[in-house]
Design a protein around this motif. Sequence first.
Motif, PDB file in Angstrom:
ATOM      1  N   VAL A  61     -63.384  40.301  20.335  1.00 47.10           N
ATOM      2  CA  VAL A  61     -61.999  40.616  21.110  1.00 47.10           C
ATOM      3  C   VAL A  61     -61.780  40.144  22.497  1.00 47.10           C
ATOM      4  CG1 VAL A  61     -61.548  42.654  19.441  1.00 47.10           C
ATOM      5  CG2 VAL A  61     -62.964  42.784  21.664  1.00 47.10           C
ATOM      6  N   GLY A  62     -62.802  39.704  22.894  1.00 46.47           N
ATOM      7  CA  GLY A  62     -62.471  38.978  24.241  1.00 46.47           C
ATOM      8  C   GLY A  62     -63.581  38.259  24.669  1.00 46.47           C
ATOM      9  N   MET A  63     -63.513  37.442  25.600  1.00 45.27           N
ATOM     10  CA  MET A  63     -64.315  36.362  26.221  1.00 45.27           C
ATOM     11  C   MET A  63     -64.001  36.013  27.556  1.00 45.27           C
ATOM     12  SD  MET A  63     -65.619  32.510  25.206  1.00 45.27           S
ATOM     13  CE  MET A  63     -66.230  31.511  26.224  1.00 45.27           C
ATOM     14  N   VAL A  64     -65.208  36.027  28.613  1.00 43.92           N
ATOM     15  CA  VAL A  64     -64.980  35.245  29.837  1.00 43.92           C
ATOM     16  C   VAL A  64     -66.016  34.415  30.041  1.00 43.92           C
ATOM     17  CG1 VAL A  64     -63.518  37.178  31.133  1.00 43.92           C
ATOM     18  CG2 VAL A  64     -66.112  37.202  31.034  1.00 43.92           C
ATOM     19  N   GLY A  65     -65.935  32.906  30.510  1.00 45.34           N
ATOM     20  CA  GLY A  65     -66.429  32.077  30.610  1.00 45.34           C
ATOM     21  C   GLY A  65     -67.115  31.947  32.137  1.00 45.34           C
ATOM     22  N   VAL A  66     -68.218  31.543  32.500  1.00 44.62           N
ATOM     23  CA  VAL A  66     -68.640  31.368  33.684  1.00 44.62           C
ATOM     24  C   VAL A  66     -69.414  29.940  33.850  1.00 44.62           C
ATOM     25  CG1 VAL A  66     -69.968  32.190  35.722  1.00 44.62           C
ATOM     26  CG2 VAL A  66     -68.879  33.715  34.197  1.00 44.62           C
ATOM     27  N   PHE A  67     -68.626  28.848  34.586  1.00 42.03           N
ATOM     28  CA  PHE A  67     -69.500  27.502  34.624  1.00 42.03           C
ATOM     29  C   PHE A  67     -69.830  27.235  36.153  1.00 42.03           C
ATOM     30  CE2 PHE A  67     -65.041  26.550  35.756  1.00 42.03           C
ATOM     31  CZ  PHE A  67     -65.253  25.654  36.597  1.00 42.03           C
ATOM     32  N   GLY A  68     -70.845  26.461  36.285  1.00 45.24           N
ATOM     33  CA  GLY A  68     -71.142  26.192  37.859  1.00 45.24           C
ATOM     34  C   GLY A  68     -70.420  25.289  38.297  1.00 45.24           C
ATOM     35  N   ALA A  69     -70.149  25.176  39.647  1.00 42.44           N
ATOM     36  CA  ALA A  69     -69.740  24.273  40.593  1.00 42.44           C
ATOM     37  C   ALA A  69     -70.761  24.362  41.898  1.00 42.44           C
ATOM     38  CB  ALA A  69     -68.276  24.561  41.155  1.00 42.44           C
ATOM     39  N   CYS A  70     -70.982  23.240  42.400  1.00 49.53           N
ATOM     40  CA  CYS A  70     -71.868  23.073  43.452  1.00 49.53           C
ATOM     41  C   CYS A  70     -71.045  22.967  44.835  1.00 49.53           C
ATOM     42  CB  CYS A  70     -72.802  21.754  43.447  1.00 49.53           C
ATOM     43  SG  CYS A  70     -73.938  21.886  44.559  1.00 49.53           S
ATOM     44  N   ALA A 180     -69.054   6.316  38.935  1.00 51.97           N
ATOM     45  CA  ALA A 180     -69.433   7.490  39.551  1.00 51.97           C
ATOM     46  C   ALA A 180     -70.252   7.163  40.836  1.00 51.97           C
ATOM     47  CB  ALA A 180     -70.400   8.405  38.669  1.00 51.97           C
ATOM     48  N   GLU A 181     -71.381   6.453  40.965  1.00 53.88           N
ATOM     49  CA  GLU A 181     -71.868   5.850  42.081  1.00 53.88           C
ATOM     50  C   GLU A 181     -71.125   5.542  43.236  1.00 53.88           C
ATOM     51  OE1 GLU A 181     -72.772   5.053  38.985  1.00 53.88           O
ATOM     52  OE2 GLU A 181     -74.566   6.568  38.954  1.00 53.88           O
ATOM     53  N   ALA A 202     -72.588  11.597  42.117  1.00 48.19           N
ATOM     54  CA  ALA A 202     -72.414  10.946  40.741  1.00 48.19           C
ATOM     55  C   ALA A 202     -72.515  11.819  39.643  1.00 48.19           C
ATOM     56  CB  ALA A 202     -73.449   9.928  41.015  1.00 48.19           C
ATOM     57  N   ALA A 203     -73.769  12.593  39.698  1.00 47.85           N
ATOM     58  CA  ALA A 203     -73.478  13.385  38.404  1.00 47.85           C
ATOM     59  C   ALA A 203     -72.499  14.332  38.134  1.00 47.85           C
ATOM     60  CB  ALA A 203     -74.876  14.449  38.690  1.00 47.85           C
ATOM     61  N   TYR A 204     -71.839  14.977  39.152  1.00 43.67           N
ATOM     62  CA  TYR A 204     -70.709  15.447  39.110  1.00 43.67           C
ATOM     63  C   TYR A 204     -69.541  14.697  38.535  1.00 43.67           C
ATOM     64  CZ  TYR A 204     -66.007  17.762  40.109  1.00 43.67           C
ATOM     65  OH  TYR A 204     -64.885  18.237  40.171  1.00 43.67           O
ATOM     66  N   PHE A 205     -69.340  13.532  38.966  1.00 45.04           N
ATOM     67  CA  PHE A 205     -68.334  12.540  38.308  1.00 45.04           C
ATOM     68  C   PHE A 205     -68.490  12.324  37.165  1.00 45.04           C
ATOM     69  CE2 PHE A 205     -67.679  11.132  43.214  1.00 45.04           C
ATOM     70  CZ  PHE A 205     -66.359  11.952  43.369  1.00 45.04           C
ATOM     71  N   ARG A 206     -69.638  11.901  36.543  1.00 55.27           N
ATOM     72  CA  ARG A 206     -70.034  11.461  35.315  1.00 55.27           C
ATOM     73  C   ARG A 206     -69.764  12.737  34.430  1.00 55.27           C
ATOM     74  NH1 ARG A 206     -74.187   8.548  37.624  1.00 55.27           N
ATOM     75  NH2 ARG A 206     -75.603  10.217  37.295  1.00 55.27           N
ATOM     76  N   TRP A 207     -70.149  13.926  34.829  1.00 56.68           N
ATOM     77  CA  TRP A 207     -70.003  14.911  33.825  1.00 56.68           C
ATOM     78  C   TRP A 207     -68.445  15.310  33.646  1.00 56.68           C
ATOM     79  CZ3 TRP A 207     -67.949  19.729  35.523  1.00 56.68           C
ATOM     80  CH2 TRP A 207     -67.838  21.028  34.864  1.00 56.68           C
ATOM     81  N   ARG A 208     -67.572  15.382  34.798  1.00 57.33           N
ATOM     82  CA  ARG A 208     -66.346  15.665  34.665  1.00 57.33           C
ATOM     83  C   ARG A 208     -65.554  14.529  33.560  1.00 57.33           C
ATOM     84  NH1 ARG A 208     -62.681  16.208  40.240  1.00 57.33           N
ATOM     85  NH2 ARG A 208     -62.964  13.983  40.352  1.00 57.33           N
ATOM     86  N   ALA A 209     -65.788  13.319  33.871  1.00 56.40           N
ATOM     87  CA  ALA A 209     -65.132  12.336  33.123  1.00 56.40           C
ATOM     88  C   ALA A 209     -65.569  12.564  31.654  1.00 56.40           C
ATOM     89  CB  ALA A 209     -65.648  11.010  33.491  1.00 56.40           C
TER      90      ALA A 209
END
Length: 346
Positions: A61-70, A180-181, A202-209
């Motif tokens: 009946v409910g959910m909250v997600g939590v993801f990581g940002a640096c 990314a690089e 670069a890891a962040y740019f690749r992940w987001r894309a």
Amino acid sequence: MSEFSFTACTARDRAEIADFQDSLWRGGRDANLAYMDWKYATNPHLDDRYVTLAREGGELVGMVGVFGACWEVAGQRFMLPCLTDTVVAPRYQGSPLFRMLTDEVVARLRADGVPWLLDFGDQGAGPAMLMNGWRPIGPWAQAVVKREKPLVAEWPWHELPATRGARSGLTLRPPAAVEAEAMAGLVARLPGGEGPRPVRDAAYFRWRAANPLARYFHLVAGDGPIEGYLIGHRSGVDTDDGETPTTIVDCEATSDEVFADLVETALTWLPGAEVLMWVRDLPAVRVAALRALGAELDEPTGLFTRDMYLPSLMVRATGAEMPPALSDLDRPDGWNLSGVSGRAWR
């Protein structure tokens, strides 16, 4: 009050979550599963350990997600978790369930020594969040370009021709794949400013894309070490003539001329009826460039019912021991939010 149980997310919950979240994600089960794996399992900073589910009996009946940002603060890097994907069953909307879910998340973060929780989401729940210990960082203005009719892409973004910037003379091109690089290298070359700012490596740019429910539009300026880049975002489950806006989620440049060339080219090509860009941390000369290119500023008025649609950030201390570098995150003027948009992680 109904009896709820709160649990972590497990592999056997995946299909049920994909269906439950479809009112928000709108991708259908298979695409929602891919999105869930992208956002949590492949996130370079945090896994799904803080995703929290609420059940009534056996029913989700409910959910909250939590993801990581640096984030980089005073020369140090910290993972600051972000609240996301908050959905409750229709019969419990407006009930205490959302508060109970977020309190559960905060308690788990506190137990693990994580001092802050962030939320870049829509602020319809803002008043209730303020009463529950959240602090506002915002709202702030955004530039808005409205078209008389939506621009519908006639061919893939990466097949658009390279062009030359009228001000900088640099070649502007849409790369076939995220560079990314090169983009991370440009961020590292530019002054960082003060206050917490997102780490864009670069890891962040690749992940987001790789977001399976989004379309990203990358534009770079210059050859060799690039002199600028721009990233546009559009929902991957909406058509070009749909209601959701296209957002310029990031734009960095070595000069004001390169910035203006990137934005002008993006506004020529980006699909949609409306293009948005945060201006919170842009220099005045770049805000003026946006105005000259046809953007209007949508600015805070001080009226919550009006400003709730503007970009904002809410922060909540968990009660865990606070590193000195993170002690002032509840000061609105302490943040450097250039290079991030709430839509950047959707």
